[in-house]
Structures are given as C-alpha cells and as structure tokens.
Design a protein around this motif. Structure first.
Motif, PDB file in Angstrom:
ATOM      1  N   SER A  77      54.148  13.288  44.664  1.00 16.79           N
ATOM      2  CA  SER A  77      55.156  14.019  45.731  1.00 16.79           C
ATOM      3  C   SER A  77      54.602  15.434  46.308  1.00 16.79           C
ATOM      4  CB  SER A  77      56.456  14.429  45.608  1.00 16.79           C
ATOM      5  OG  SER A  77      56.677  14.957  43.857  1.00 16.79           O
ATOM      6  N   GLY A  78      55.346  16.120  46.834  1.00 10.89           N
ATOM      7  CA  GLY A  78      54.715  16.912  47.340  1.00 10.89           C
ATOM      8  C   GLY A  78      55.302  18.008  46.747  1.00 10.89           C
ATOM      9  N   MET A  79      56.384  18.058  45.629  1.00  6.66           N
ATOM     10  CA  MET A  79      57.047  18.831  44.648  1.00  6.66           C
ATOM     11  C   MET A  79      55.660  18.365  43.187  1.00  6.66           C
ATOM     12  SD  MET A  79      59.437  20.489  45.486  1.00  6.66           S
ATOM     13  CE  MET A  79      60.389  20.719  43.766  1.00  6.66           C
ATOM     14  N   TYR A 102      61.037  25.855  51.649  1.00  8.87           N
ATOM     15  CA  TYR A 102      61.226  24.443  51.294  1.00  8.87           C
ATOM     16  C   TYR A 102      62.174  24.588  50.391  1.00  8.87           C
ATOM     17  CZ  TYR A 102      61.194  20.150  50.127  1.00  8.87           C
ATOM     18  OH  TYR A 102      61.815  18.623  49.396  1.00  8.87           O
ATOM     19  N   GLU A 146      54.822  29.377  53.268  1.00  4.60           N
ATOM     20  CA  GLU A 146      54.795  27.605  53.893  1.00  4.60           C
ATOM     21  C   GLU A 146      54.979  28.670  55.271  1.00  4.60           C
ATOM     22  OE1 GLU A 146      58.500  26.396  52.009  1.00  4.60           O
ATOM     23  OE2 GLU A 146      58.949  25.671  53.762  1.00  4.60           O
ATOM     24  N   ASN A 150      60.243  26.328  56.048  1.00  4.80           N
ATOM     25  CA  ASN A 150      61.408  26.122  56.210  1.00  4.80           C
ATOM     26  C   ASN A 150      62.852  26.723  56.302  1.00  4.80           C
ATOM     27  OD1 ASN A 150      62.143  22.994  56.581  1.00  4.80           O
ATOM     28  ND2 ASN A 150      60.585  22.765  56.172  1.00  4.80           N
ATOM     29  N   ASP A 175      51.275  26.023  51.503  1.00  5.11           N
ATOM     30  CA  ASP A 175      52.616  25.240  52.082  1.00  5.11           C
ATOM     31  C   ASP A 175      52.004  24.635  53.724  1.00  5.11           C
ATOM     32  OD1 ASP A 175      53.589  22.733  52.436  1.00  5.11           O
ATOM     33  OD2 ASP A 175      55.272  23.821  51.770  1.00  5.11           O
ATOM     34  N   SER A 197      53.020  17.953  51.775  1.00 13.12           N
ATOM     35  CA  SER A 197      53.578  17.141  51.251  1.00 13.12           C
ATOM     36  C   SER A 197      53.264  15.997  51.953  1.00 13.12           C
ATOM     37  CB  SER A 197      55.514  17.296  51.727  1.00 13.12           C
ATOM     38  OG  SER A 197      55.960  16.053  51.643  1.00 13.12           O
ATOM     39  N   THR A 199      54.373  13.021  52.723  1.00 13.76           N
ATOM     40  CA  THR A 199      55.744  12.182  52.515  1.00 13.76           C
ATOM     41  C   THR A 199      55.767  12.726  53.959  1.00 13.76           C
ATOM     42  OG1 THR A 199      56.393  12.684  50.559  1.00 13.76           O
ATOM     43  CG2 THR A 199      57.248  11.331  52.032  1.00 13.76           C
ATOM     44  N   LYS A 200      54.852  13.940  54.778  1.00 13.27           N
ATOM     45  CA  LYS A 200      55.149  14.383  55.884  1.00 13.27           C
ATOM     46  C   LYS A 200      54.383  13.462  57.127  1.00 13.27           C
ATOM     47  CE  LYS A 200      58.885  15.853  53.496  1.00 13.27           C
ATOM     48  NZ  LYS A 200      59.165  16.673  53.197  1.00 13.27           N
TER      49      LYS A 200
HETATM   50  C1  LIG Z   1      59.321  17.955  51.756  1.00 11.21           C
HETATM   51  C2  LIG Z   1      58.151  18.936  51.443  1.00 11.21           C
HETATM   52  C3  LIG Z   1      57.659  19.271  50.268  1.00 11.21           C
HETATM   53  C4  LIG Z   1      58.106  18.516  49.080  1.00 11.21           C
HETATM   54  O1  LIG Z   1      57.407  17.531  48.977  1.00 11.21           O
HETATM   55  P1  LIG Z   1      57.855  16.094  48.512  1.00 11.21           P
HETATM   56  O2  LIG Z   1      56.759  15.214  48.835  1.00 11.21           O
HETATM   57  O3  LIG Z   1      59.326  15.783  49.361  1.00 11.21           O
HETATM   58  O4  LIG Z   1      58.220  16.327  47.395  1.00 11.21           O
HETATM   59  C5  LIG Z   1      57.438  20.732  50.366  1.00 11.21           C
HETATM   60  N1  LIG Z   1      57.457  21.528  51.240  1.00 11.21           N
HETATM   61  C6  LIG Z   1      57.398  20.921  52.411  1.00 11.21           C
HETATM   62  C7  LIG Z   1      57.444  22.277  53.704  1.00 11.21           C
HETATM   63  C8  LIG Z   1      58.277  19.905  52.502  1.00 11.21           C
HETATM   64  O5  LIG Z   1      58.880  19.777  54.030  1.00 11.21           O
END
Ligand SMILES: *Cc1c(COP(=O)(O)O)cnc(C)c1O
Length: 383
Positions: A77-79, A102, A146, A150, A175, A197, A199-200
């Motif tokens: 994950s991003g985390m 974030y 970052e 966010n 980030d 991340s 995921t995004k």
């Molecule tokens: C979602 C996000 C994270 C964390 O990523 P995950 O994949 O949810 O663990 C970290 N930084 C930013 C800017 C994000 O949008």
C-alpha cells in the motif's frame, strides 16, 4: 519494441515493450509461486516470494524509468511504502513532515512513529522559512513533503526543500501521489526518494491497493528500506502487481485528461455563486501557482477542493445531492469522487468543514459541472 530512447509515453503504453520469451505473449505471465527451485549446488536467482517476486520486476523497472531513479520498490500500500521509509530510520532520529498532509500518514507519524522513538516535527511546508527554522543539522535525517498536498493542494517547492534538507545533512522524500510522474519528477528537482500510493493514479482504476518508492541512488538507506519491506512482508500480491502494470499502461492519457477536466471545472466553479473558494494549483490566484507552474509540466493534476459559501451543513448537503459524482474516499480512478473530508478525518482534523474534496475522473466535464451545480443549488439528483 526495439531498444531505443523512446519517450515515457511510449514506454508506458507498451509496458516497456516486454515480451514473454517462452510464449511471445505481449503481456507478462503471473507466476503463482511462493518459492523457486535451487540448483543442486544451492544456487538461486530467486529464493522466496517475500524477497524476489518476478511480478514486481517490470513495474519497478518502469517506475524507476518514469521517475528518473536508480531503483524502485512496490509495496502492499502507499502507507506501507511511506512507513517503510520512516522505519528504516532509528529511534531518536529527527524527521520533519507537513502540518497539512495525507491524514492517515500524519496520524501514524504523531502516534506510532513517536511511540517508536522518532522525533517528529510537523511544520507548515508552504513556508520554507518555517522548514529552515526547524531543521537540526546533523540530527534531522529526513524531510517529508507532499505536493500538491491533501486536501488543500498546497504546493511545496521541491528544489528549495531539497536544498534545505541537504544543507542539514537530511534526505528529502516526496509523496508525489497527486502530481504523478506525468507532471513532476521530484528526483530531477533534487529529491532523494519519491513515494506513490499506487492505489491512486498509477493504477487508476480503483481496484487494488499498492504503493511504490523510487530512489535516486541505490545507497545504504535504500537497502534498509528494501530490507524493511522484506522483513515486515509489506508486499503486494502477484495479481495486484500485474494489475498495477496493466493499469499504468494508460497513465499518460488518463492523467492528462483528468487534469484538463479539473482545470476546466476549477475555472468554472471559481465563478459559481455558491462557492467561496476553489483550491487548485492551476488557478492563477492560488498561492502556490507560480511554483506549481515551474515544477509541474503539462498540467496541475486531477484533484481540487471547493469551499461552500453557506458552510459545513451546506457542504454536507451538497455531497448528499450529487447524482454523477460518487460519494467515496480515495482518488485517481476513472470515476469522479466527492468527499466531505472533515467528516472522514473526524475530530482533530484541521480540514475546514465547508470543504469538499473532488477527485476528477474521465466523465464528460459538462456532466460533472452540471451535476455539482445542481447539488450546490439544492436541486434533485438524477441518479
Ligand atoms: C492514499 C494516499 C496515501 C496512502 O496510500 P494507500 O495506498 O491508501 O496506503 C498516501 N499519500 C497520499 C497523498 C494518498 O492519497
């Protein structure tokens, strides 16, 4: 694909042009195996999935290429990616991170990371004088930024932050989830590490969870980060790694289209009578606009926030009335998302109650405008 210096768009669209040598398939196979055969002499190219998964190789090579780095590592994950950077440090080390960032990572930094012994200072990263003031030369190991951050999309000057970090003997980690390698390459601006991340935007289809780190140098700190991933086992599954590689093939056109629509919406909502303020790095009046123009090439990202004139309850009511925007957290997918961020972050959140965070997807810009416009005006949603 013949070996040549193809542009990032071409390399990404073809997944580096990699072809499976055993079948000539133009997509990589997924090897569902947790372990790998050793020779009778006990030699091995790969030993075990937690350490060396063949499914990571193409995506890591592509990411390192896109960011201009020496190596990349994908995580669960991003985390997982972000925390592995901090966990590669030692108790007592000083780190600096943004006051506004974030939320989950900020939460982890002020709870677990502090309990574990990291000396964490949070600072307003839009003021590099403030950053300079909290640096402790020889003691500060890492500066985390970052940008855009966010959920106010505040912009930090990467080159200046890198200079400040390096003067104190610290590294700079960025980030870059929201900027993506399409618009910014932090390593080329002086950063030492880039985190995503995945995921995004990198995956872009809201169907998996993954993270990524890219390093400028394969140095001792990088070795420790990779060891932390291996030891804690914060690795994505082979299928997720494959899906990420697949999702990334459309990265450039996806993210460019999302940024073009976000800019269009930001400009139109800036004139909307129910909106007090639009937060978007692409708007000339935005505080970080000039820096963003320098360090973001070709677009300002697909994320923006709006502050509703009538306040917190009106913002929540607006999010309740949308018909096309999806009321959900996360960002970077093909579907547009709307979120009342203060409700999601809960008590202690520094996010203003009148703020709605918008992740712009690939729908028609006019449809997105009309839907939010009717929701702001108290109309009835279509869906
Ligand atoms: C979602 C996000 C994270 C964390 O990523 P995950 O994949 O949810 O663990 C970290 N930084 C930013 C800017 C994000 O949008």
């Amino acid at each position: 694909m013949q070996e040549r210096d193809w542009r990032p768009e071409s390399l990404t669209a073809q997944g580096l042009g990699w072809v499976d040598p055993s079948t000539q398939a133009i997509n990589p196979p997924i090897h569902m195996s947790s372990t790998f055969l050793r020779t009778p002499g006990y030699g091995t190219e790969r030993a075990y999935i937690r350490d060396q998964n063949p499914a990571f190789e193409q995506v890591e090579t592509l990411l390192a290429k896109l960011e201009g780095g020496a190596a990349a590592a994908i995580s669960a994950s991003g985390m997982a990616a972000a925390t592995s950077v901090f966990m590669s440090l030692k108790p007592g080390d000083h780190v600096v991170a943004p006051e506004m960032m974030y939320w989950s990572l900020r939460n982890w930094l002020v709870t677990y990371a502090r309990d574990w012994g990291l000396d964490v200072t949070l600072v307003d990263m839009t003021s590099l004088d403030a950053l300079k003031a909290v640096m402790r030369p020889g003691k500060t190991r890492l500066v985390w930024i970052e940008t855009p951050g966010n959920p106010l999309w505040s912009v930090t000057d990467i080159a200046v932050a890198a200079e400040i970090a390096h003067q104190a003997g610290a590294r700079l980690a960025v980030d870059s989830t929201v900027a993506t390698p399409v618009f910014t390459q932090p390593l080329k601006l002086g950063a030492d590490l880039v985190m995503h991340s995945a995921t995004k935007y990198l995956n872009g289809h809201s169907d998996l969870c993954a993270g990524a780190l890219v390093t400028k140098e394969k140095d001792a700190h990088w070795q420790r980060i990779v060891e932390v991933r291996y030891q804690l086992g914060a690795i994505p599954g082979s299928v997720e790694a494959w899906l990420l590689f697949r999702g990334m093939r459309s990265l450039f056109p996806r993210v460019r289209q999302q940024a073009a629509t976000a800019l269009d919406l930001a400009q139109r909502f800036a004139k909307h009578p129910a909106i007090a303020h639009v937060l978007y790095p692409g708007l000339p009046g935005f505080p970080g606009h000039e820096i963003a123009k320098r360090q973001m090439q070709g677009g300002f990202g697909g994320m923006l926030s709006v502050r509703v004139k009538a306040g917190t309850e009106a913002a929540k009511a607006t999010a309740a009335r949308v018909g096309l925007w999806q009321r959900a957290t996360s960002l970077g997918g093909t579907e547009s998302l709307i979120e009342h961020r203060a409700s999601v972050e809960g008590p202690g959140s520094p996010v203003p109650g009148d703020l709605l965070r918008l992740s712009v997807g690939l729908e028609d810009a006019g449809d997105l405008y009309d839907d939010l416009d009717q929701a702001l005006s108290g109309g009835n949603a279509l869906g």
